[in-house]
Structure formats: structure tokens, C-alpha cells
Motif scaffolding. Sequence first.
Motif, PDB file in Angstrom:
ATOM      1  N   GLU A 188      66.266  22.505  64.148  1.00 15.94           N
ATOM      2  CA  GLU A 188      67.525  21.743  64.148  1.00 15.94           C
ATOM      3  C   GLU A 188      68.292  21.872  65.464  1.00 15.94           C
ATOM      4  O   GLU A 188      69.402  22.416  65.506  1.00 15.94           O
ATOM      5  N   PRO A 189      67.743  21.382  66.548  1.00 12.19           N
ATOM      6  CA  PRO A 189      68.476  21.411  67.820  1.00 12.19           C
ATOM      7  C   PRO A 189      69.754  20.593  67.716  1.00 12.19           C
ATOM      8  O   PRO A 189      69.838  19.634  66.936  1.00 12.19           O
ATOM      9  N   THR A 190      70.747  20.956  68.510  1.00 13.50           N
ATOM     10  CA  THR A 190      72.047  20.282  68.421  1.00 13.50           C
ATOM     11  C   THR A 190      72.341  19.375  69.607  1.00 13.50           C
ATOM     12  O   THR A 190      73.225  18.522  69.519  1.00 13.50           O
ATOM     13  N   SER A 191      71.613  19.550  70.702  1.00 11.45           N
ATOM     14  CA  SER A 191      71.788  18.665  71.852  1.00 11.45           C
ATOM     15  C   SER A 191      70.676  18.961  72.847  1.00 11.45           C
ATOM     16  O   SER A 191      69.808  19.821  72.614  1.00 11.45           O
ATOM     17  N   GLY A 192      70.733  18.259  73.972  1.00  8.13           N
ATOM     18  CA  GLY A 192      69.725  18.513  74.993  1.00  8.13           C
ATOM     19  C   GLY A 192      69.966  17.657  76.221  1.00  8.13           C
ATOM     20  O   GLY A 192      70.745  16.694  76.196  1.00  8.13           O
ATOM     21  N   TYR A 193      69.316  18.040  77.306  1.00  8.90           N
ATOM     22  CA  TYR A 193      69.244  17.191  78.490  1.00  8.90           C
ATOM     23  C   TYR A 193      67.956  16.378  78.420  1.00  8.90           C
ATOM     24  O   TYR A 193      66.901  16.879  78.023  1.00  8.90           O
ATOM     25  N   LEU A 194      68.030  15.121  78.855  1.00  4.46           N
ATOM     26  CA  LEU A 194      66.846  14.285  79.001  1.00  4.46           C
ATOM     27  C   LEU A 194      66.737  13.887  80.465  1.00  4.46           C
ATOM     28  O   LEU A 194      67.688  13.372  81.056  1.00  4.46           O
ATOM     29  N   PHE A 195      65.568  14.142  81.059  1.00  2.00           N
ATOM     30  CA  PHE A 195      65.327  13.677  82.430  1.00  2.00           C
ATOM     31  C   PHE A 195      63.881  13.195  82.519  1.00  2.00           C
ATOM     32  O   PHE A 195      63.136  13.262  81.548  1.00  2.00           O
ATOM     33  N   TYR A 196      63.508  12.690  83.684  1.00  3.18           N
ATOM     34  CA  TYR A 196      62.202  12.046  83.829  1.00  3.18           C
ATOM     35  C   TYR A 196      61.395  12.640  84.978  1.00  3.18           C
ATOM     36  O   TYR A 196      61.927  12.971  86.036  1.00  3.18           O
ATOM     37  N   ASP A 197      60.116  12.780  84.737  1.00  2.00           N
ATOM     38  CA  ASP A 197      59.121  12.993  85.782  1.00  2.00           C
ATOM     39  C   ASP A 197      57.939  12.090  85.448  1.00  2.00           C
ATOM     40  O   ASP A 197      58.096  11.138  84.681  1.00  2.00           O
ATOM     41  N   CYS A 198      56.767  12.380  85.993  1.00  2.00           N
ATOM     42  CA  CYS A 198      55.599  11.543  85.732  1.00  2.00           C
ATOM     43  C   CYS A 198      54.386  12.404  85.416  1.00  2.00           C
ATOM     44  O   CYS A 198      54.345  13.593  85.730  1.00  2.00           O
ATOM     45  N   GLN A 199      53.405  11.777  84.801  1.00  2.00           N
ATOM     46  CA  GLN A 199      52.206  12.472  84.349  1.00  2.00           C
ATOM     47  C   GLN A 199      50.974  11.675  84.743  1.00  2.00           C
ATOM     48  O   GLN A 199      51.016  10.443  84.841  1.00  2.00           O
ATOM     49  N   THR A 200      49.861  12.396  84.966  1.00  2.00           N
ATOM     50  CA  THR A 200      48.615  11.742  85.331  1.00  2.00           C
ATOM     51  C   THR A 200      47.448  12.506  84.728  1.00  2.00           C
ATOM     52  O   THR A 200      47.619  13.571  84.130  1.00  2.00           O
ATOM     53  N   ASP A 201      46.247  11.961  84.890  1.00  2.00           N
ATOM     54  CA  ASP A 201      45.004  12.676  84.637  1.00  2.00           C
ATOM     55  C   ASP A 201      44.472  13.027  86.013  1.00  2.00           C
ATOM     56  O   ASP A 201      44.000  12.159  86.760  1.00  2.00           O
ATOM     57  N   ASP A 202      44.569  14.294  86.384  1.00  2.00           N
ATOM     58  CA  ASP A 202      44.329  14.688  87.769  1.00  2.00           C
ATOM     59  C   ASP A 202      42.930  14.356  88.271  1.00  2.00           C
ATOM     60  O   ASP A 202      42.753  13.823  89.376  1.00  2.00           O
ATOM     61  N   SER A 203      41.902  14.657  87.490  1.00  2.00           N
ATOM     62  CA  SER A 203      40.552  14.391  87.987  1.00  2.00           C
ATOM     63  C   SER A 203      40.268  12.897  88.085  1.00  2.00           C
ATOM     64  O   SER A 203      39.551  12.438  88.985  1.00  2.00           O
ATOM     65  N   ARG A 204      40.849  12.101  87.182  1.00  2.00           N
ATOM     66  CA  ARG A 204      40.671  10.645  87.286  1.00  2.00           C
ATOM     67  C   ARG A 204      41.410  10.095  88.505  1.00  2.00           C
ATOM     68  O   ARG A 204      40.970   9.117  89.120  1.00  2.00           O
ATOM     69  N   LEU A 205      42.511  10.701  88.881  1.00  2.00           N
ATOM     70  CA  LEU A 205      43.198  10.299  90.109  1.00  2.00           C
ATOM     71  C   LEU A 205      42.296  10.544  91.318  1.00  2.00           C
ATOM     72  O   LEU A 205      42.197   9.697  92.212  1.00  2.00           O
TER      73      LEU A 205
END
Length: 574
Positions: free
Chosen positions: A175-192
Motif C-alpha cells: 500500500e504505497p502512498t505516493s511516489g516520484y515518476l521519471f523516465y529513462d530508456c531500455q534496450t536489449d543490449d546484445s540485439r543493439l
Amino acid sequence: MIARETALAALAADSYDVVVVGGGITGAGVALDAATRGYSVALVERADFASGTSSRSSKLVHGGLRYLQNFDLGLVREALLERQVMVRLAPHLVKPLPLVVAAFNDERLDMKVGAGLNLYDVMSLDKVRLRRKGRRGDVAEDVDGDGLADWAPDRHRVISGEEVVERLPALADREPTSGYLFYDCQTDDSRLVMTVLAEAERFGAVCCNGLEVTELLDEGGRTAGVHVRDVATGDTFPLRAANVVNATGVWADRLRPDELHDEAEVPRIRPSRGTHITLSAKDVPLVSGAIVPAGGGRTIFALPWLGSTLIGTTDNDFDPEGERALDHVQPAAEDLEYLLEATNGFFGTSLGVEDITGAFAGVRPLISTGDPGKSVDISRKAELYETSSGMITITGGKLTTWRRMAKMAVDRLVERDARDAPCRTHEIPLGFAVGADELPRVEGVPEEAYAQLAGRYGHAAHDVLRIAAERGELAQPVVEGGPADLLAEVVHAARREQARSVGDVLLRRTRLGLTAAREVAAPDGVTAERVARAMAPELGWDDARVAQEVSTFLAEAAAEGIVAQAATSSEPAA
């Protein structure tokens, strides 16, 4: 990619402007950058493409929020700008990932984290500020007028406890009461890595795995290429090139070590081991990523990845013993326990080692000046140095900044050759993105496979689907009832991506060795044999060779430690 036999013939017969040693993301980037500036390029890799650090990362393309704690602002800024470039160049491979920092029991959110996220937001911006679009939407529009869609995340914001649970269902019971939301990015490293190599080939580079550089080829004290040995046959030949770029990462000081260690001001590589585990999404369901406290002021990531949950990473000094100690780096039992303890403490679970679906460890090439008198002696920055023979070494850095590292190396070549050849890699798309709904449907291919194919291969998914249509069994998943990786991908890997072993396919071309390790490395070898038999017609294997390849993979899986093992009495858990 061209067939390995074709690449071997070209490397033995021709001479090149540049030979790149190392087939990870940095070497692939150097090959692409040099080829796009008009150099003739050869790339050789002793093992398999991306078999080192470049397949063992946290799968993030990010600025590195925790580096702000060390005031490493230049590194963070550089990485954040590269993040935006990567999303633009390879939107199918590098995708926005929302991340949450949760709070509980009506506690106030950490103001230091909020200040860090504010700085992260500011440093993410390039020349223009992109318009925010919607409450949670990401912006995808052509702001700078270059004809390509730009991307930038929303600024971070505070979210309610309800939205935290929506994004991190695994936290529902806490039961969390709040939070920060931010953004980064994700990849499949070997496919890159595979995608960058394919683009380098498109511009004329010749790339070949399974070629070990045994020594430099000298002419009058200057490099004139390298001597290579085919690890499959033992054959050796000189590969002539006017320039040699050492892009072997954590192995960089093993190529001409006497020369490197005799040079003044050449930094030393100090390896650091990072361990990750995967868990079933049923055990830890996530929609977004989470920043998880792990004790001692450290944090780790919990990320949704390829239908699983990825947990990591550790960061421990690694002191390799023996010539081949870096070839197979196992997750240490105490690192597995550390990651499980943090996961269980944060999500309120009681998972054990037996619940780990895959484990892997990689060694990062951190840079040390070798001065024990300095309190801050380790850096994640890239280092470029040229030694007396003319060999250029590029090492350090991180997955996110591979393109800038490559630019550093090729800029040095251009400078000493007095060429007029500016870098172009910031404008060259990596592959060609397609949507899952654009792909033709093939009988027998599970519906959930199409999104994964589009994300993994882009337009080349059409090639995989043509293979799936050749024979009915190739449309089926490799692991029955498991992830949506198809047997057609196995054939494609052998036919078009120089995969030479079962391990090449299961650990790097697909990621089943990380997400379904217990199935693919089962002692009965059933899944490994399915893979070997799919590869056999492409590589000319008979039944005896198939059996040999299965045994080889099971030994490799054990050496890699992809099936997590609990601590024994001789190796106590932390």
C-alpha cells in the motif's frame, strides 16, 4: 550479415584502413563510425559478438541518476543526450521506460531525490524544450525539423499511491502512498550490438567472430595490422590494416600488454562485477520500473524486460585469476542473496534462489589511474589513448555512450590522417522500425511473438517470418509453453548473424538463457538439442556434431552460472 566464410576470405585476401579488435558495442560503434566516414574497415572478435560486457548490462539507456550523487555532471549530461539520439535512431530497440521511486506510510518523498530528478530533467534538454503531451504521454514529434521524430520524456512528477500500484502491481500489498515518476530508456543490449554491426556492414565493413588476435603486425615499430587465429580451425593469417583500434573493453590491456604498461599516463583497467537475476513476472509483476533500496545507501533496479522481471545490479571489485578468468564470470552466491534480500524486503515477497529464472554477471571496464593516493580513483568515463606503436585503445564508458566513444576513436584517426571526414552516426538510423501489426501473419506463430519480433529485429522480422513459413516446426517457440522466441530465430541466427553455437543463439541472439535458464540448461538437454537440430542444416552438422554442441552448451551454461545456485558451506551467503 555476410556469412562467416565470406568474411574470412575477404579478411585474408584484402588490406584495410582500419582493423577493429573487439565485437562488443564499442567495437561495433567504431566500425560503423569509421565505415561511414569512408574508411575500409575490418572487425574481428575472439568469441562471439556481444559475448562480453555488452550482453550483460542492466539493459538501460540512461543518464545514470546515481552518478549525480558523485557530481559526475558531465557524464550524466552526455549520456542523457545520447539517450535521446538512440531513441530517434532505433525506436524499435531503445524504448522509453517509466521508473518509480515509491514512498510508504504517508512518509514525505525524499527531497534530495526530487532535487536530483529536477536536475535530471534540466540536463535532458538539448536545444529545444519539447511540449508535454498528456498526463503520461511521451512526445514523438519533429521539433528540430530534421524530418525525424524526436523524443523526450515528460518531466518527473509526483504520483499517488494508487498510480504507484498501477505501475508496480507487485507493491499492492504494501500500500504505497505516493511516489516520484521519471523516465529513462531500455534496450536489449546484445540485439543493439547486432544491429550496429549490420549497419556497419551496410557501409562496407567486414565483421567476423571466432577470430583471436594473437599479436600486432609490426612494420618499423608501427602497427600494420594484426595476426589472427581462427578458433574453430586453428588456422592463422595476417590481417593487414593501416590502423588498429583496440576496443576489447575489460580485456583492453591484454593486447600488447608490455607496450601498454610501459607507456606513461596510460590508465589501468579495474574490473567491477555486476550481477543480475531474472524472475517470473507472476512473482514480481511490474508495468514500470522501480528503484529499490538495497541497504548501505545503495539502490538497485527492478525492471520489466522481455516478459520477465530483471533485478540488478551489484557493483563489486573483481580480481580475475588466470588468462581466461574473464571469459566466464559467474554470479556469486552472495550477490544472488543480496539481490533477493532487497527484492523481498521491498516488494514483501519471500522468493528464494529456486525462484530465479536466470542469472548473469558481467565485468565492467572501470578506469583507474593506478594512484593509490587518490581517494577517487575509479571512473566510468571513456578513456582514449594511443601508444607508441600507433595502436588506439578506447575503453571504459557505458552502454549508453557507445556512439560518443566510437566518435572519440575515429576522430583520432581522422586527425592524424588529416582527413576532412566529420562524424555522421548521429543521423544514421539503426535498422528500420516496424510495428507488430505491419508484420505478415504466419500459420503457427503465436500472436505474442509479433511484438517481440518487431522490437528485436525491426524490418528484418520479415526475414525471420519467411523462415518460419519454410517448415511448420520453425514457427513454434524454442521452449514449449515458454517465452515467444521462435525456432525460426535460431535458423536466422545461424544463416544471417554468424551464430556458431547453441550458446550464441540462447545467450545472445535470443535471450532465453537469461529468461528461461532452467529450461534451456536442463540436464536432459532437450531444449538445447532442439536448437542444435535447427542449426544443423545451416552449419552442416551431423548427429555426432549435434550431440557435441549440446554438451558444449550445457558446459557453457554451467560455467556462466545462468541457473542460480544457493550458497554452499564453502561459499557462505552475505
